[in-house]
Design a protein around this motif. Sequence first.
Motif, mmCIF file in Angstrom:
data_model
loop_
_atom_site.group_PDB
_atom_site.id
_atom_site.type_symbol
_atom_site.label_atom_id
_atom_site.label_comp_id
_atom_site.label_asym_id
_atom_site.label_seq_id
_atom_site.Cartn_x
_atom_site.Cartn_y
_atom_site.Cartn_z
ATOM 1 N N ASN A 186 0.850 -1.186 0.000
ATOM 2 C CA ASN A 186 0.000 0.000 0.000
ATOM 3 C C ASN A 186 0.892 1.244 0.000
ATOM 4 N N ALA A 187 0.580 2.181 -0.848
ATOM 5 C CA ALA A 187 1.412 3.387 -0.981
ATOM 6 C C ALA A 187 1.376 4.261 0.253
ATOM 7 N N HIS A 188 0.419 4.043 1.142
ATOM 8 C CA HIS A 188 0.266 4.895 2.326
ATOM 9 C C HIS A 188 0.928 4.317 3.569
ATOM 10 N N LEU A 189 1.728 3.270 3.416
ATOM 11 C CA LEU A 189 2.438 2.718 4.568
ATOM 12 C C LEU A 189 3.437 3.732 5.108
ATOM 13 N N VAL A 190 3.312 4.041 6.393
ATOM 14 C CA VAL A 190 4.223 5.004 7.010
ATOM 15 C C VAL A 190 5.206 4.321 7.958
ATOM 16 N N LEU A 191 4.901 3.090 8.397
ATOM 17 C CA LEU A 191 5.822 2.356 9.262
ATOM 18 C C LEU A 191 5.628 0.856 9.063
ATOM 19 N N VAL A 192 6.751 0.168 8.874
ATOM 20 C CA VAL A 192 6.764 -1.292 8.797
ATOM 21 C C VAL A 192 7.957 -1.777 9.609
ATOM 22 N N ASN A 193 7.705 -2.573 10.641
ATOM 23 C CA ASN A 193 8.772 -3.117 11.475
ATOM 24 C C ASN A 193 8.682 -4.639 11.453
ATOM 25 N N LEU A 194 9.670 -5.257 10.804
ATOM 26 C CA LEU A 194 9.713 -6.721 10.673
ATOM 27 C C LEU A 194 10.817 -7.326 11.536
ATOM 28 N N SER A 195 11.443 -6.548 12.381
ATOM 29 C CA SER A 195 12.654 -6.961 13.098
ATOM 30 C C SER A 195 12.427 -8.165 14.013
ATOM 31 N N SER A 196 13.521 -8.923 14.193
ATOM 32 C CA SER A 196 13.580 -10.024 15.172
ATOM 33 C C SER A 196 12.486 -11.051 14.949
ATOM 34 N N ASN A 197 12.489 -11.615 13.738
ATOM 35 C CA ASN A 197 11.632 -12.742 13.403
ATOM 36 C C ASN A 197 12.463 -13.798 12.687
ATOM 37 N N GLU A 202 13.739 -11.973 0.244
ATOM 38 C CA GLU A 202 14.251 -10.636 -0.031
ATOM 39 C C GLU A 202 13.263 -9.575 0.434
ATOM 40 N N LEU A 203 13.808 -8.455 0.849
ATOM 41 C CA LEU A 203 12.955 -7.347 1.251
ATOM 42 C C LEU A 203 12.209 -6.822 0.018
ATOM 43 N N PRO A 204 10.891 -6.687 0.081
ATOM 44 C CA PRO A 204 10.141 -6.184 -1.078
ATOM 45 C C PRO A 204 10.654 -4.814 -1.524
ATOM 46 N N ALA A 205 10.707 -4.626 -2.829
ATOM 47 C CA ALA A 205 11.202 -3.360 -3.381
ATOM 48 C C ALA A 205 10.349 -2.183 -2.943
ATOM 49 N N CYS A 206 9.067 -2.424 -2.730
ATOM 50 C CA CYS A 206 8.176 -1.333 -2.326
ATOM 51 C C CYS A 206 8.451 -0.851 -0.910
ATOM 52 N N LEU A 207 9.197 -1.648 -0.118
ATOM 53 C CA LEU A 207 9.579 -1.220 1.227
ATOM 54 C C LEU A 207 10.983 -0.635 1.262
ATOM 55 N N ARG A 208 11.821 -1.079 0.338
ATOM 56 C CA ARG A 208 13.217 -0.668 0.358
ATOM 57 C C ARG A 208 13.389 0.846 0.243
ATOM 58 N N GLU A 209 12.538 1.486 -0.520
ATOM 59 C CA GLU A 209 12.689 2.925 -0.752
ATOM 60 C C GLU A 209 12.446 3.750 0.506
ATOM 61 N N ASN A 210 11.829 3.143 1.536
ATOM 62 C CA ASN A 210 11.557 3.866 2.781
ATOM 63 C C ASN A 210 12.510 3.492 3.913
ATOM 64 N N GLU A 212 15.783 4.152 4.276
ATOM 65 C CA GLU A 212 16.650 5.255 4.680
ATOM 66 C C GLU A 212 15.915 6.282 5.538
ATOM 67 N N GLU A 213 14.622 6.375 5.380
ATOM 68 C CA GLU A 213 13.841 7.331 6.166
ATOM 69 C C GLU A 213 13.498 6.801 7.556
ATOM 70 N N GLY A 214 13.886 5.578 7.832
ATOM 71 C CA GLY A 214 13.610 4.993 9.132
ATOM 72 C C GLY A 214 12.207 4.461 9.282
ATOM 73 N N ALA A 215 11.469 4.395 8.185
ATOM 74 C CA ALA A 215 10.088 3.927 8.260
ATOM 75 C C ALA A 215 9.986 2.409 8.131
ATOM 76 N N VAL A 216 11.084 1.761 7.746
ATOM 77 C CA VAL A 216 11.091 0.310 7.576
ATOM 78 C C VAL A 216 12.274 -0.273 8.340
ATOM 79 N N SER A 217 11.993 -1.274 9.201
ATOM 80 C CA SER A 217 13.038 -1.965 9.965
ATOM 81 C C SER A 217 12.920 -3.455 9.707
#
Length: 330
Positions: A186-197, A202-210, A212-217
């Motif tokens: 979804n283009a409106h995702l502002v935070l995704v945290n997948l850590s410690s699982n 591979e990390l989806p390309a649609c998440l990779r662009e965010n 650097e902004e700290g919105a994806v972990s």
Amino acid sequence: MEILNLSSNYINGFIPLELSYLNNLQTLVLDHNKFTGQIPLWVSSFNDLAVLSLKNNSLFGSLPSSISSSENLRVLAMADNHLFGEIPSLQNLTNLQILDLKNNYFGPSFPVLHHKVVTVDIRNNSFKSSVPNELNSYFQLEKLDISINELIGPFPPSLFSLPSINYIDISGNKLTGKLFQNTSCNAHLVLVNLSSNLLTGELPACLRENVEEGAVSYDGNCLSGEEGNQKPLSFCHNEALAVEVSPQKLRHKERKAMAVLVSSLVGGIVGLAVIVGLSLWVFQRRNRRAAVKGPSTRLITEKLSTVNTVKLISDASKILSLSSLFDLSS
């Protein structure tokens, strides 16, 4: 009175029984106080109650099962207490939009909810089940926070593309599954945290662009081609095998255990039948020998055992058939 808000005070003790007489109550907010005791059963007796918020108190015990009948409830907030136990089914609460149960001890089963829910926050509890597939049909879901539990099983990447989703935090669990680069989001995702699982792929390309902004972990997984704290692929595979037991395997183990039990019973019955049969044979042989010694020998009539050897063998045959049936079903 329709709205009662006593939040952010220093009120202590049990929640007053007198509040139950407010028959027209629609909103009850007692957040940020020092209430103790269990949640009163009468909180679900208000026909028009839409908001029930008891956050940040010292309440303990379980959530009353009667809460599942509060059909007009829109907000159920019990965060930051000492509550525990299973969540009663909330599937009939078709108007429920916000479920906030974070920082308690609820569990182990994932809450059963209606698909119209908007916010699900069960962070930092004791949930140990898998993430239900029904979440894929929560088309109004905006926020999902299931972090810091012990959830197992596959994480469905389709949650990234729910039409209303903008916040996903699944960190601090033991969720498995393979991510793909071409997964849609979804283009409106502002935070995704997948850590410690235990995620691989591979990390989806649609998440990779965010990222650097700290919105994806995504640290603490086994994702390939990613910088940062990623574990070896073998680690996630081994951990997944250690924590994840599918229902099919559980049923197979149950059938196998039942088959072993039946076999043991069969062996016991057959063994008992053999022992009884041998005892009767020895007894009859001794009687015949005593009879041969002559008329002067006094014949002693013994009461024979009432154990029916034929019935024992018949019962053993039936149980053997039952054991064969279990072997076929497994």
